[in-house]
Motif scaffolding. Structure first.
Motif, PDB file in Angstrom:
ATOM      1  N   HIS A 288       0.843  -1.188   0.000  1.00  0.00           N
ATOM      2  CA  HIS A 288       0.000   0.000   0.000  1.00  0.00           C
ATOM      3  C   HIS A 288       0.882   1.243   0.000  1.00  0.00           C
ATOM      4  CE1 HIS A 288      -3.052   2.906   1.306  1.00  0.00           C
ATOM      5  NE2 HIS A 288      -3.961   2.018   0.891  1.00  0.00           N
ATOM      6  N   VAL A 289       0.374   2.337  -0.626  1.00  0.00           N
ATOM      7  CA  VAL A 289       1.132   3.588  -0.673  1.00  0.00           C
ATOM      8  C   VAL A 289       1.481   4.063   0.734  1.00  0.00           C
ATOM      9  CG1 VAL A 289       1.043   6.014  -1.372  1.00  0.00           C
ATOM     10  CG2 VAL A 289       0.088   4.250  -2.873  1.00  0.00           C
ATOM     11  N   GLN A 290       0.578   3.811   1.697  1.00  0.00           N
ATOM     12  CA  GLN A 290       0.791   4.285   3.053  1.00  0.00           C
ATOM     13  C   GLN A 290       1.414   3.238   3.973  1.00  0.00           C
ATOM     14  OE1 GLN A 290      -3.311   5.468   3.816  1.00  0.00           O
ATOM     15  NE2 GLN A 290      -2.701   7.641   3.682  1.00  0.00           N
ATOM     16  N   HIS A 291       1.965   2.179   3.400  1.00  0.00           N
ATOM     17  CA  HIS A 291       2.606   1.164   4.223  1.00  0.00           C
ATOM     18  C   HIS A 291       3.746   1.815   5.014  1.00  0.00           C
ATOM     19  CE1 HIS A 291       4.947  -2.409   5.365  1.00  0.00           C
ATOM     20  NE2 HIS A 291       3.830  -3.117   5.147  1.00  0.00           N
ATOM     21  N   PRO A 292       3.873   1.543   6.315  1.00  0.00           N
ATOM     22  CA  PRO A 292       4.848   2.273   7.137  1.00  0.00           C
ATOM     23  C   PRO A 292       6.302   2.080   6.729  1.00  0.00           C
ATOM     24  CG  PRO A 292       3.866   0.431   8.343  1.00  0.00           C
ATOM     25  CD  PRO A 292       3.061   0.591   7.091  1.00  0.00           C
ATOM     26  N   SER A 293       6.663   0.960   6.152  1.00  0.00           N
ATOM     27  CA  SER A 293       8.071   0.725   5.793  1.00  0.00           C
ATOM     28  C   SER A 293       8.286   0.525   4.305  1.00  0.00           C
ATOM     29  CB  SER A 293       8.618  -0.486   6.565  1.00  0.00           C
ATOM     30  OG  SER A 293       7.866  -1.654   6.238  1.00  0.00           O
ATOM     31  N   GLU A 294       7.323  -0.068   3.597  1.00  0.00           N
ATOM     32  CA  GLU A 294       7.479  -0.378   2.178  1.00  0.00           C
ATOM     33  C   GLU A 294       6.653   0.530   1.280  1.00  0.00           C
ATOM     34  OE1 GLU A 294       9.658  -2.450   1.126  1.00  0.00           O
ATOM     35  OE2 GLU A 294      10.234  -3.171   3.115  1.00  0.00           O
ATOM     36  N   GLY A 295       5.970   1.532   1.844  1.00  0.00           N
ATOM     37  CA  GLY A 295       5.143   2.414   1.038  1.00  0.00           C
ATOM     38  C   GLY A 295       5.950   3.532   0.396  1.00  0.00           C
TER      39      GLY A 295
ATOM     40  N   ILE B  35      -3.696   8.897  -7.719  1.00  0.00           N
ATOM     41  CA  ILE B  35      -3.569   8.788  -6.270  1.00  0.00           C
ATOM     42  C   ILE B  35      -4.072  10.090  -5.646  1.00  0.00           C
ATOM     43  CG2 ILE B  35      -1.989   8.390  -4.335  1.00  0.00           C
ATOM     44  CD1 ILE B  35      -2.235   6.014  -6.177  1.00  0.00           C
ATOM     45  N   ALA B  36      -4.992   9.987  -4.710  1.00  0.00           N
ATOM     46  CA  ALA B  36      -5.529  11.180  -4.054  1.00  0.00           C
ATOM     47  C   ALA B  36      -4.443  11.868  -3.239  1.00  0.00           C
ATOM     48  CB  ALA B  36      -6.701  10.795  -3.160  1.00  0.00           C
ATOM     49  N   LYS B  37      -4.461  13.190  -3.236  1.00  0.00           N
ATOM     50  CA  LYS B  37      -3.440  13.937  -2.513  1.00  0.00           C
ATOM     51  C   LYS B  37      -3.511  13.674  -1.020  1.00  0.00           C
ATOM     52  CE  LYS B  37      -6.230  18.197  -2.181  1.00  0.00           C
ATOM     53  NZ  LYS B  37      -6.492  18.036  -0.751  1.00  0.00           N
ATOM     54  N   GLU B  38      -4.673  13.312  -0.504  1.00  0.00           N
ATOM     55  CA  GLU B  38      -4.814  13.053   0.931  1.00  0.00           C
ATOM     56  C   GLU B  38      -4.042  11.814   1.378  1.00  0.00           C
ATOM     57  OE1 GLU B  38      -7.942  15.650  -0.474  1.00  0.00           O
ATOM     58  OE2 GLU B  38      -7.327  13.626  -1.111  1.00  0.00           O
ATOM     59  N   VAL B  39      -3.666  10.960   0.425  1.00  0.00           N
ATOM     60  CA  VAL B  39      -2.905   9.760   0.772  1.00  0.00           C
ATOM     61  C   VAL B  39      -1.508  10.138   1.268  1.00  0.00           C
ATOM     62  CG1 VAL B  39      -1.896   7.641  -0.176  1.00  0.00           C
ATOM     63  CG2 VAL B  39      -4.200   8.342  -0.844  1.00  0.00           C
ATOM     64  N   PHE B  40      -0.990  11.282   0.811  1.00  0.00           N
ATOM     65  CA  PHE B  40       0.360  11.701   1.166  1.00  0.00           C
ATOM     66  C   PHE B  40       0.324  12.661   2.353  1.00  0.00           C
ATOM     67  CE2 PHE B  40       0.226  11.138  -3.500  1.00  0.00           C
ATOM     68  CZ  PHE B  40       1.102  10.062  -3.607  1.00  0.00           C
ATOM     69  N   THR B  41       1.384  12.634   3.122  1.00  0.00           N
ATOM     70  CA  THR B  41       1.561  13.649   4.164  1.00  0.00           C
ATOM     71  C   THR B  41       2.075  14.927   3.522  1.00  0.00           C
ATOM     72  OG1 THR B  41       3.853  13.038   4.643  1.00  0.00           O
ATOM     73  CG2 THR B  41       2.125  11.813   5.810  1.00  0.00           C
ATOM     74  N   GLN B  42       1.978  16.044   4.267  1.00  0.00           N
ATOM     75  CA  GLN B  42       2.493  17.306   3.743  1.00  0.00           C
ATOM     76  C   GLN B  42       3.996  17.210   3.482  1.00  0.00           C
ATOM     77  OE1 GLN B  42       0.848  19.896   2.725  1.00  0.00           O
ATOM     78  NE2 GLN B  42       2.693  21.055   2.216  1.00  0.00           N
ATOM     79  N   GLU B  43       4.694  16.466   4.338  1.00  0.00           N
ATOM     80  CA  GLU B  43       6.144  16.307   4.145  1.00  0.00           C
ATOM     81  C   GLU B  43       6.441  15.537   2.865  1.00  0.00           C
ATOM     82  OE1 GLU B  43      10.097  14.650   6.547  1.00  0.00           O
ATOM     83  OE2 GLU B  43       8.069  14.259   7.301  1.00  0.00           O
ATOM     84  N   GLN B  44       5.629  14.524   2.557  1.00  0.00           N
ATOM     85  CA  GLN B  44       5.844  13.759   1.331  1.00  0.00           C
ATOM     86  C   GLN B  44       5.580  14.607   0.094  1.00  0.00           C
ATOM     87  OE1 GLN B  44       3.218  10.460   2.381  1.00  0.00           O
ATOM     88  NE2 GLN B  44       4.974   9.046   2.367  1.00  0.00           N
ATOM     89  N   LEU B  45       4.576  15.483   0.147  1.00  0.00           N
ATOM     90  CA  LEU B  45       4.307  16.381  -0.981  1.00  0.00           C
ATOM     91  C   LEU B  45       5.482  17.332  -1.193  1.00  0.00           C
ATOM     92  CD1 LEU B  45       0.542  17.251  -0.333  1.00  0.00           C
ATOM     93  CD2 LEU B  45       1.465  15.636  -2.015  1.00  0.00           C
ATOM     94  N   VAL B  46       6.024  17.879  -0.111  1.00  0.00           N
ATOM     95  CA  VAL B  46       7.175  18.791  -0.211  1.00  0.00           C
ATOM     96  C   VAL B  46       8.395  18.043  -0.733  1.00  0.00           C
ATOM     97  CG1 VAL B  46       8.768  20.227   1.112  1.00  0.00           C
ATOM     98  CG2 VAL B  46       6.303  20.341   1.573  1.00  0.00           C
ATOM     99  N   ASN B  47       8.617  16.817  -0.235  1.00  0.00           N
ATOM    100  CA  ASN B  47       9.764  16.031  -0.691  1.00  0.00           C
ATOM    101  C   ASN B  47       9.661  15.707  -2.176  1.00  0.00           C
ATOM    102  OD1 ASN B  47      10.908  16.028   1.847  1.00  0.00           O
ATOM    103  ND2 ASN B  47      10.077  14.014   2.409  1.00  0.00           N
TER     104      ASN B  47
ATOM    105  N   THR C 274      11.043  10.180   3.537  1.00  0.00           N
ATOM    106  CA  THR C 274      12.112  11.177   3.622  1.00  0.00           C
ATOM    107  C   THR C 274      12.650  11.456   2.222  1.00  0.00           C
ATOM    108  OG1 THR C 274      13.903   9.567   3.905  1.00  0.00           O
ATOM    109  CG2 THR C 274      12.742  10.317   5.904  1.00  0.00           C
ATOM    110  N   LEU C 275      13.244  12.621   2.067  1.00  0.00           N
ATOM    111  CA  LEU C 275      13.816  12.988   0.772  1.00  0.00           C
ATOM    112  C   LEU C 275      14.999  12.090   0.430  1.00  0.00           C
ATOM    113  CD1 LEU C 275      13.811  14.908  -1.644  1.00  0.00           C
ATOM    114  CD2 LEU C 275      15.275  16.463  -0.340  1.00  0.00           C
TER     115      LEU C 275
END
Length: 566
Positions: A374-381, A400-412, A385-386
């Motif tokens: 899954h995109v949001q898998h804690p280790s394999e998603g 992929i919906a933008k809500e799936v990503f954290t703000q940090e992931q969007l910035v990265n 980090t950049l």
């Protein structure tokens, strides 16, 4: 020394003297009771003496004493000590001939008030003697071991040498073979502005020497490993016309490639093709083996280096389209990409199925058993980090919906494209572009089109009308030639069932106006959806370079909108 202030012309002096003598004799001849004999002679002499003293005083005499002081000066002699000076054109080498002239001619004729400093030079200047004396047999002692001749650099270094006396001249002794890239004339102008003359002594013959030279080697700075690489060597074979010699490509003194070259006697280019095996920065050497009668052998080789990089293209592919009965949607593109052995794909999913919305749920490729997380898998998603994201070359965001990503992931992701040069592909869908609200995120900075609004998706069967001018673009050229590419995108292309309306292309971006047939025309471009993904691997290695301003799928700031499956 007695000097006079006034210097009348001698004719006037003679006329004046004759006139005075005539008056004196006339005065004695006309005088009454004039003395005679000895008394007359004495009186005449006294008058002449008085007149001479008066004339002497009128000329304003003065005494001048000259005291001369000779200013000390410094002369520099520069002796070429490069290897070419060891050549014997006669009984002695060029270096010995220059040394003999300096000792027997220059040193012996040097004025006493001039000090002579001796220097040797090849690629840099070196002091031989700070003050060369007469009859000094050890003066200008040097050997011709230098690897090059840098006349301009040596003259410039001479100006920086400090001394007690001012530099009044330089004598350059050389065979005139300049190996550096700088122009000596430019440095000579600096000497002229300082009023320092440069004198030259040229030694050696003007006949062309038999010599093999590797002038230059051209190769790409970075090449993929295990890929054929072209090396272009520029050679010269003066005096060896029509001779066949081997040109060797070496690494660590090991010959890895050899080709025979027929020399023309002039500058010529020779191409070699080899395949580098080891990764990382590699140093190679192009070598012409020494030939009998060759003048110099140290210029028969040329080192060059190149970076052998990993050709693997690492892709993150995220898919959110609904699952199909036959096979998952992500498998089409995954299989197409991995058909190229140099493309490694990390496939992630985000589905609408409630049971599969759990980030811990893992799907499996039915053919090879690959794990699809899954995109949001804690280790394999998707990387959090950049630094982790920088390990990839391309990111494919398919609906992929933008809500799936954290703000940090969007910035990265934005930094991945803008700062690291990563590639990014957004595929159309109900949660892409404006429909997905991406125009309200930081990623709007690099998405190449202005998104229309929140309702930019349209579902309507249509056949695409591809402008002919874009068929040669790297992303479009899927056929072996232009005609085959045109057939792929027209007669062989399936009907589509939906698209995203987008606005203008942003400044510095490129887009194509793809207007669907039999669909409502808004006058805007469209990001469209496609059923199959044939030959996607061709996009990373286009047959022709992309047009100016176009983006590619490689890590070069790629930002294009491409189709997705239904």
């Amino acid at each position: 020394m007695l000097e006079f202030t006034y210097h009348p012309d001698w004719p006037w002096l003679v006329v004046g003297a004759v006139g005075v003598l005539a008056l004196l004799f006339a005065s004695y001849h006309t005088a009454l009771g004039r003395p005679r004999g000895l008394i007359q002679a004495v009186l005449l002499t006294l008058r002449l003496a008085v007149l001479a003293v008066v004339a002497f005083c009128l000329l304003d005499p003065y005494w001048q004493q000259r005291i001369e002081h000779q200013q000390r000066a410094r002369l520099a002699a520069l002796l070429d000590t490069s290897r070419s000076m060891s050549v014997r054109d006669g009984a002695d080498s060029r270096l010995a001939a220059a040394q003999t002239w300096l000792r027997e001619q220059l040193v012996q004729a040097k004025p006493d008030h001039v000090s002579l400093a001796g220097f040797g030079f090849d690629q840099k200047l070196a002091l031989l003697s700070s003050n060369v004396l007469r009859n000094d047999e050890a003066s200008f002692r040097a050997k011709a071991f230098g690897n090059g001749t840098a006349i301009a650099d040596s003259l410039e270094q001479l100006l920086a040498v400090a001394g007690d006396e001012p530099l009044t001249g330089a004598i350059l002794c050389s065979d005139g073979i300049e190996t550096s890239q700088r122009d000596p004339v430019a440095v000579a102008r600096q000497f002229r502005r300082k009023a320092i003359p440069i004198h030259t002594l040229t030694v050696g013959t003007t006949n062309a020497m038999r010599d093999l030279i590797v002038d230059n080697v051209q190769v790409k700075r970075s090449v993929p490993g295990q890929s054929p690489t072209k090396v272009i060597a520029t050679l010269r074979g003066t005096g060896f016309s029509q001779l066949t010699v081997p040109l060797e490509l070496r690494q660590s003194n090991r010959v890895i490639l050899q080709t025979n070259v027929v020399l023309t006697g002039r500058s010529q280019r020779t191409e070699l093709d080899f395949t580098p095996r080891a990764k990382g920065y590699q140093v190679y050497e192009a070598v012409l083996p020494p030939q009998p009668g060759e003048w110099l052998t140290n210029n028969n080789r040329r080192l060059f280096g190149l970076e052998v990089v990993d050709p693997t293209l690492r892709v993150i592919y995220m898919e959110a389209s609904p699952l199909q009965a036959r096979q998952p949607e992500w498998k089409y593109l995954k299989d197409a990409l991995q058909s190229d052995p140099n493309i490694k794909v990390k496939t992630l999913y985000h589905a609408q199925n409630v049971a599969q919305q759990n980030p811990a749920y893992v799907m499996t490729d039915p053919e090879n058993g690959d794990k699809i997380h899954h995109v949001q898998h804690p280790s394999e998603g998707y990387p959090r980090t950049l630094a982790d994201l920088a390990a990839y070359d391309v990111v494919i965001d398919s609906d992929i919906a933008k809500e799936v990503f954290t703000q940090e992931q969007l910035v990265n992701t934005t930094k991945f494209v803008e700062e690291l040069g990563g590639g990014f592909v957004m595929v159309g869908g109900i949660t892409s572009f404006g429909a997905g609200g991406y125009h309200r995120t930081v990623m709007d900075r690099f998405i190449p089109v202005a998104m229309e609004n929140d309702l930019d998706t349209t579902f309507h069967p249509f056949q695409m009308a591809i402008p002919p001018g874009v068929l040669s673009h790297a992303l479009m050229a899927l056929g072996a030639n232009l005609q085959e590419t045109r057939e792929i995108w027209t007669t062989k292309f399936p009907r589509l069932y939906g698209y995203n309306r987008v606005g203008r292309a942003k400044q510095g971006r490129s887009s194509w106006e793809w207007i669907p047939r039999n669909a409502p025309r808004s006058g805007r471009g469209s990001s469209w959806r496609r059923r199959r993904w044939g030959k996607v691997e061709r996009w990373r290695s286009p047959p022709t370079p992309p047009a100016s301003g176009a983006q590619t799928l490689r890590r070069s700031g790629a930002r294009d909108s491409i189709p997705s499956g239904p």
